[in-house]
Design a protein around this motif. Structure first.
Motif, PDB file in Angstrom:
ATOM      1  N   ARG A  17       0.827  -1.207   0.000  1.00  9.59           N
ATOM      2  CA  ARG A  17       0.000   0.000   0.000  1.00  9.59           C
ATOM      3  C   ARG A  17       0.858   1.252   0.000  1.00  9.59           C
ATOM      4  O   ARG A  17       0.573   2.210  -0.710  1.00  9.59           O
ATOM      5  CB  ARG A  17      -0.920  -0.003   1.215  1.00  9.59           C
ATOM      6  CG  ARG A  17      -2.034  -0.990   1.064  1.00  9.59           C
ATOM      7  CD  ARG A  17      -3.086  -0.792   2.113  1.00  9.59           C
ATOM      8  NE  ARG A  17      -4.201  -1.704   1.890  1.00  9.59           N
ATOM      9  CZ  ARG A  17      -5.019  -2.111   2.832  1.00  9.59           C
ATOM     10  NH1 ARG A  17      -4.837  -1.684   4.072  1.00  9.59           N
ATOM     11  NH2 ARG A  17      -6.000  -2.926   2.551  1.00  9.59           N
ATOM     12  N   ARG A  18       1.928   1.239   0.781  1.00  5.96           N
ATOM     13  CA  ARG A  18       2.810   2.413   0.868  1.00  5.96           C
ATOM     14  C   ARG A  18       3.459   2.703  -0.459  1.00  5.96           C
ATOM     15  O   ARG A  18       3.646   3.839  -0.851  1.00  5.96           O
ATOM     16  CB  ARG A  18       3.923   2.160   1.892  1.00  5.96           C
ATOM     17  CG  ARG A  18       3.627   2.642   3.271  1.00  5.96           C
ATOM     18  CD  ARG A  18       4.858   2.715   4.160  1.00  5.96           C
ATOM     19  NE  ARG A  18       5.918   1.801   3.836  1.00  5.96           N
ATOM     20  CZ  ARG A  18       6.093   0.608   4.396  1.00  5.96           C
ATOM     21  NH1 ARG A  18       5.262   0.189   5.322  1.00  5.96           N
ATOM     22  NH2 ARG A  18       7.092  -0.173   4.036  1.00  5.96           N
ATOM     23  N   TYR A  52       2.435   2.485  -3.418  1.00  2.00           N
ATOM     24  CA  TYR A  52       1.603   3.137  -4.431  1.00  2.00           C
ATOM     25  C   TYR A  52       0.908   4.381  -3.923  1.00  2.00           C
ATOM     26  O   TYR A  52      -0.050   4.838  -4.500  1.00  2.00           O
ATOM     27  CB  TYR A  52       0.595   2.136  -5.003  1.00  2.00           C
ATOM     28  CG  TYR A  52       1.287   1.147  -5.892  1.00  2.00           C
ATOM     29  CD1 TYR A  52       1.743  -0.077  -5.379  1.00  2.00           C
ATOM     30  CD2 TYR A  52       1.567   1.450  -7.211  1.00  2.00           C
ATOM     31  CE1 TYR A  52       2.431  -0.959  -6.180  1.00  2.00           C
ATOM     32  CE2 TYR A  52       2.254   0.569  -8.012  1.00  2.00           C
ATOM     33  CZ  TYR A  52       2.684  -0.633  -7.499  1.00  2.00           C
ATOM     34  OH  TYR A  52       3.363  -1.504  -8.293  1.00  2.00           O
ATOM     35  N   SER A  53       1.442   4.954  -2.860  1.00  2.00           N
ATOM     36  CA  SER A  53       0.771   6.151  -2.393  1.00  2.00           C
ATOM     37  C   SER A  53       1.726   7.311  -2.190  1.00  2.00           C
ATOM     38  O   SER A  53       1.535   8.116  -1.319  1.00  2.00           O
ATOM     39  CB  SER A  53       0.026   5.865  -1.088  1.00  2.00           C
ATOM     40  OG  SER A  53       0.949   5.425  -0.125  1.00  2.00           O
ATOM     41  N   THR A  54       2.735   7.454  -3.055  1.00  2.10           N
ATOM     42  CA  THR A  54       3.571   8.661  -2.975  1.00  2.10           C
ATOM     43  C   THR A  54       2.722   9.828  -3.472  1.00  2.10           C
ATOM     44  O   THR A  54       1.839   9.664  -4.284  1.00  2.10           O
ATOM     45  CB  THR A  54       4.813   8.548  -3.866  1.00  2.10           C
ATOM     46  OG1 THR A  54       4.444   7.879  -5.073  1.00  2.10           O
ATOM     47  CG2 THR A  54       5.898   7.757  -3.188  1.00  2.10           C
ATOM     48  N   THR A  55       3.036  10.996  -2.986  1.00  3.07           N
ATOM     49  CA  THR A  55       2.221  12.152  -3.356  1.00  3.07           C
ATOM     50  C   THR A  55       2.714  12.771  -4.660  1.00  3.07           C
ATOM     51  O   THR A  55       3.841  12.592  -5.081  1.00  3.07           O
ATOM     52  CB  THR A  55       2.277  13.236  -2.270  1.00  3.07           C
ATOM     53  OG1 THR A  55       3.652  13.628  -2.143  1.00  3.07           O
ATOM     54  CG2 THR A  55       1.771  12.719  -0.949  1.00  3.07           C
ATOM     55  N   SER A  80      -5.385  12.680  -2.739  1.00  2.00           N
ATOM     56  CA  SER A  80      -6.473  11.699  -2.652  1.00  2.00           C
ATOM     57  C   SER A  80      -6.200  10.460  -3.476  1.00  2.00           C
ATOM     58  O   SER A  80      -5.762  10.527  -4.600  1.00  2.00           O
ATOM     59  CB  SER A  80      -7.772  12.336  -3.159  1.00  2.00           C
ATOM     60  OG  SER A  80      -7.942  13.590  -2.575  1.00  2.00           O
ATOM     61  N   LEU A  81      -6.482   9.309  -2.900  1.00  2.00           N
ATOM     62  CA  LEU A  81      -6.222   8.052  -3.581  1.00  2.00           C
ATOM     63  C   LEU A  81      -7.369   7.107  -3.320  1.00  2.00           C
ATOM     64  O   LEU A  81      -7.983   7.164  -2.266  1.00  2.00           O
ATOM     65  CB  LEU A  81      -4.967   7.405  -3.009  1.00  2.00           C
ATOM     66  CG  LEU A  81      -3.618   7.894  -3.501  1.00  2.00           C
ATOM     67  CD1 LEU A  81      -2.545   7.159  -2.748  1.00  2.00           C
ATOM     68  CD2 LEU A  81      -3.462   7.626  -4.987  1.00  2.00           C
ATOM     69  N   ARG A 120       0.963   8.613 -11.152  1.00  6.63           N
ATOM     70  CA  ARG A 120      -0.178   8.980 -10.325  1.00  6.63           C
ATOM     71  C   ARG A 120      -1.491   8.606 -10.965  1.00  6.63           C
ATOM     72  O   ARG A 120      -2.475   9.316 -10.829  1.00  6.63           O
ATOM     73  CB  ARG A 120      -0.146  10.501 -10.081  1.00  6.63           C
ATOM     74  CG  ARG A 120       0.997  10.918  -9.208  1.00  6.63           C
ATOM     75  CD  ARG A 120       0.828  10.403  -7.812  1.00  6.63           C
ATOM     76  NE  ARG A 120      -0.292  11.025  -7.138  1.00  6.63           N
ATOM     77  CZ  ARG A 120      -0.987  10.471  -6.160  1.00  6.63           C
ATOM     78  NH1 ARG A 120      -0.690   9.269  -5.751  1.00  6.63           N
ATOM     79  NH2 ARG A 120      -1.974  11.113  -5.598  1.00  6.63           N
ATOM     80  N   ALA A 174      -4.776   8.943  -9.023  1.00  3.74           N
ATOM     81  CA  ALA A 174      -5.075  10.159  -8.252  1.00  3.74           C
ATOM     82  C   ALA A 174      -6.277  10.896  -8.823  1.00  3.74           C
ATOM     83  O   ALA A 174      -6.548  10.857 -10.014  1.00  3.74           O
ATOM     84  CB  ALA A 174      -3.865  11.087  -8.251  1.00  3.74           C
TER      85      ALA A 174
END
Lengths: 278, 259, 232
Positions: free
Chosen positions: A238-239, A241-244, C6-7, C205, C208
């Motif tokens: 999960r981590r 694929y969640s970079t900003t 947001s994801l 992304r 997103a």
């Protein structure tokens, strides 16, 4: 570098308070940290630190199986290569596979073969590579746990992840997750791997001496540990694929300098379907 | 691209950009990628370092043991370098015995370190003619994105710089830091048609006609050189390449020296 | 940039994604009346159908896909094309736009050529055939090719092509997107680099919210740097 000779003969591996040499209780796992997507070329990858173990796992595939004669027309092959780097152990290990690595490669291949949806990819191979960079007993369990994450990272379809842990016996007490000293001086070691959702055992090995009761206790401890490992595996994915957005934009390469003149629209593509071809 | 053969289209694109002094990843022609070094990565080794050159990722471990010296150098320690191109680093690497590529790589990295006298090998003698320190430099390529010569060399130099000789374990006195006296830095230049690019990326390397690796020390003196691939260089180009290697090397040396 | 953090939630293989009453769509499997994710991805539910949109994975050819391939070998009456897939993709001379004499294949396409082609057929054991008889098929000249994860192609194209059209309009580049994750871009060097960067942003992304605005802003910012302080 500490090594095993510093343990005097007759020294206890687990004391009267139930504390092991590194302070753990019988059912305590060493600290584990997992990171997914650590390599660029491989289709999927993961890195695990588990106690004193540092193991890297990577996946290529499904890809064309070579050599051709090993291809299975009905399904993908699932092939794992487990290897230890020469500097991963106190006494340098010569490069190249030894019999132990070959055996471990085989049992791990079989473990993943039980969960990968092989029929979706006939004639291909899913190649899994496990590289032990620093060893402290339990490397096959660490490698397998990381390789599961690497397979998921690569997008390989599977029924579930696989989590793996070993339990054993030291000074007559059944304990989970033996470290190097405990493995060397203990009475039994039993690595296993499990499909977390269904409880299926896909890897099981044992050496040493366990009564039937002790074996059951060891398995229960290992199963408990694999639940905690599964949480860490899931978090790692999960981590990843969640970079900003801000992080991505920061890493973008510089643009070339602007052209000297106003640019024109590019000419339409040439149609080179004439008889001269090229 | 993922395929091994670089398409004509991409060759033309890379060359066209390079003719204006630019490269696909935004660098200029004589600009190396970022070098990142992490020392003492592996505790089971006497010294180690992880080196990243762009996305090329190398792990080097130094293992030391005690043994007999070579008969023609009875008063110096023994140095041995090997490179493993492990299959996870690239779809083109296969498991098996070392190929000519990895052997050349190991020998060129070794030469840069040995000929620069980076490590004072006389200080690694324990008893002349009988007992010396044997040092293994094991280079493990983890991720291949171009220019293994430089990346492997940076990893090896940084690993040596972090090495502690395990004298205590062998009952030979107190542990001591490996005696480092020089700092070799390897800089590789590739030639694509008539254009020279420093620190080739994977695509540039696959398209290159020729390649030279030059290792210089902290005085700018040349300690090792290796020309590779089947193209050629003019004498002027070689001189330019050496000057560039001295300059680029000066920029990279502090990264390898610092902890 | 709005909504940049947001994801939608990620599911891993074996995670439960639905119960009885829901139908299993792509990326899921059913067992004992429950539905589970078959690969890493984003859970999606539409009209009672649950699917998992993959976040990564190799390209598996499907009939009709437009692909960008590279010729890696040739024979007397066919070429072998690498389409970034586990399966080799032959292009038969009869499926090319030319009249090719037997043995004359190298006259029309050489090893190293890049083509835009389509997948003609895929059989049960995944044997693939390509064709260049469709309208847009051609040998590609000039420009550059980049590669993204094939799973991100739908996002790069956008709903009814909205995203790729936005990029083409703002950068004045010609762009062909292959389903196999390969993308051909042609324009001046600066515009091509900007377009490539926008596509990388989408790849990183893809899930997103607010991505379209982020892409527009990236390109417009780069264009402003190009134009400098001149009046527009």
């Amino acid at each position: 570098m500490e090594d095993i000779e510093h343990i005097e003969k007759g020294m206890k591996l687990i004391n009267a308070d139930g504390r092991r040499l590194d302070g753990r209780k019988a059912d305590e796992l060493r600290p584990v940290r997992i990171e997914a997507g650590v390599l660029r070329r491989a289709d999927g990858s993961a890195y695990i630190e588990w106690g004193g173990n540092k193991v890297l796992a990577a996946v290529y595939g499904p890809r064309e199986a070579h050599p051709r004669h090993l291809q299975d027309p009905a399904r993908a092959l699932v092939q794992c290569r487990y290897n230890m780097a020469p500097f991963s152990v106190s006494d340098r290990k010569r490069p190249g596979p030894d019999r132990r690595s070959v055996e471990i490669s085989k049992v791990i291949s079989e473990a993943f073969s039980a969960v990968v949806f092989k029929e979706q990819f006939p004639r291909t191979s899913v190649d899994i590579f496990i590289e032990v960079l620093q060893a402290d007993a339990g490397t096959r369990c660490a490698g397998l746990t990381a390789a599961s994450v690497a397979l998921a990272d690569a997008g390989v379809p599977m029924r579930d992840l696989v989590a793996s842990c070993a339990s054993g016996k030291i000074d007559g007490i059944v304990c989970v997750d033996l470290n190097k000293e405990e493995d060397n001086f203990g009475d039994a070691d039993c690595p296993m791997a499990i499909v977390p959702r269904t409880g299926e055992i896909v890897l099981l090995q044992m050496d040493g001496h366990l009564t039937y009761d002790e074996f059951q206790k060891a398995m229960e401890m290992s199963i408990g540990a694999t639940h905690r490992l599964y949480e860490l595996q899931r978090d790692a994915l999960r981590r990843r694929y969640s970079t900003t957005l801000e992080d991505i934009l920061k890493e973008a390469p510089p643009l070339p300098p602007p052209p000297m003149q106003e640019s024109e629209l590019p000419p339409p593509p040439e149609d080179d379907f004439g008889p001269e071809g090229i | 691209m993922s395929g091994e053969i670089v398409s004509e289209l991409m060759r033309a694109h890379v060359y066209r950009l390079a003719s204006t002094g630019q490269r696909v990843d935004g660098r200029v022609l004589d600009e190396p990628r970022k070098v990142v070094v992490q020392r003492s990565f592996v505790k089971t080794a006497e010294g180690s370092a992880r080196a990243k050159l762009g996305n090329t990722d190398i792990l080097v471990g130094i293992k030391m043991s005690v043994g007999e010296p070579y008969p023609d150098t009875p008063n110096t320690g023994v140095l041995s370098t090997s490179v493993e191109l492990i299959p996870m680093a690239s779809p083109t690497f296969e498991a098996g015995p070392p190929r000519p590529d990895s052997i050349e790589l190991a020998r060129v990295v070794d030469r840069g370190i040995r000929e620069s006298k980076m490590v004072n090998m006389e200080k690694l003698c324990i008893t002349p003619k009988e007992k010396v320190w044997i040092m293994f430099i094991d280079i493990h390529v983890l991720d291949y994105d171009g220019n293994l010569f430089d990346a492997c060399s940076y990893g090896a130099v940084a690993a040596l710089a972090s090495t502690v000789v395990p004298a205590k374990h062998h009952s030979l006195g107190e542990d001591f830091a490996l005696p480092i006296e020089h700092w070799p830095v390897s800089v590789t230049t590739a030639k694509i048609k008539d254009i020279l690019v420093v620190d080739p990326s994977l695509d540039e390397e696959r398209m290159a006609d020729a390649r030279i690796t030059v290792t210089t020390d902290e005085n700018g003196d040349i300690r090792a050189m290796q020309k590779g691939l089947s193209g050629s260089f003019s004498y002027d180009e070689v001189k330019r390449i050496i000057e560039t290697a001295q300059r680029v090397g000066r920029g990279i040396r502090p990264v390898l020296r610092s902890s | 940039m709005q909504g940049s953090g947001s994801l939608r939630p990620i599911v891993i293989p074996g995670e439960a994604v639905g119960g009885p009453g829901l139908k299993p769509g792509p990326g899921t499997y059913s067992e004992g009346g429950q539905l589970f994710a078959a690969h890493l991805g984003i859970r999606d539910e539409h009209d009672g159908l649950v699917s998992v949109i993959p976040l990564n994975g190799r390209y598996i050819p499907q009939r009709g896909d437009a692909v960008i391939g590279e010729v890696t070998d040739l024979g007397a009456s066919h070429w072998l094309v690498d389409i970034n897939s586990p399966y080799p993709a032959p292009l038969h001379a009869t499926e090319s736009p030319w009249r090719v004499e037997f043995g004359d294949t190298s006259r029309y396409l050489k090893v190293g050529d890049v083509i835009m082609a389509h997948v003609l057929s895929v059989d049960e054991i995944k044997r693939v055939q390509l064709t260049m008889q469709e309208h847009e098929a051609r040998r590609l000249n000039g420009g550059m090719v980049m590669e993204i994860s094939p799973t991100k192609v739908p996002r790069v194209i956008g709903k009814q092509g909205s995203m790729i059209t936005l990029i083409k309009d703002l950068t004045h580049c010609q762009i062909y997107v292959g389903q196999n994750g390969r993308i051909w871009l042609d324009g001046n060097d600066r515009d091509t680099a900007v377009a490539a960067r926008a596509i990388r942003l989408i790849e990183e992304r893809a899930q997103a919210i607010g991505l379209t605005e982020a892409v527009r802003e990236l390109i417009e910012r780069a264009e402003r740097e190009t134009r400098g302080p001149r009046p527009s």
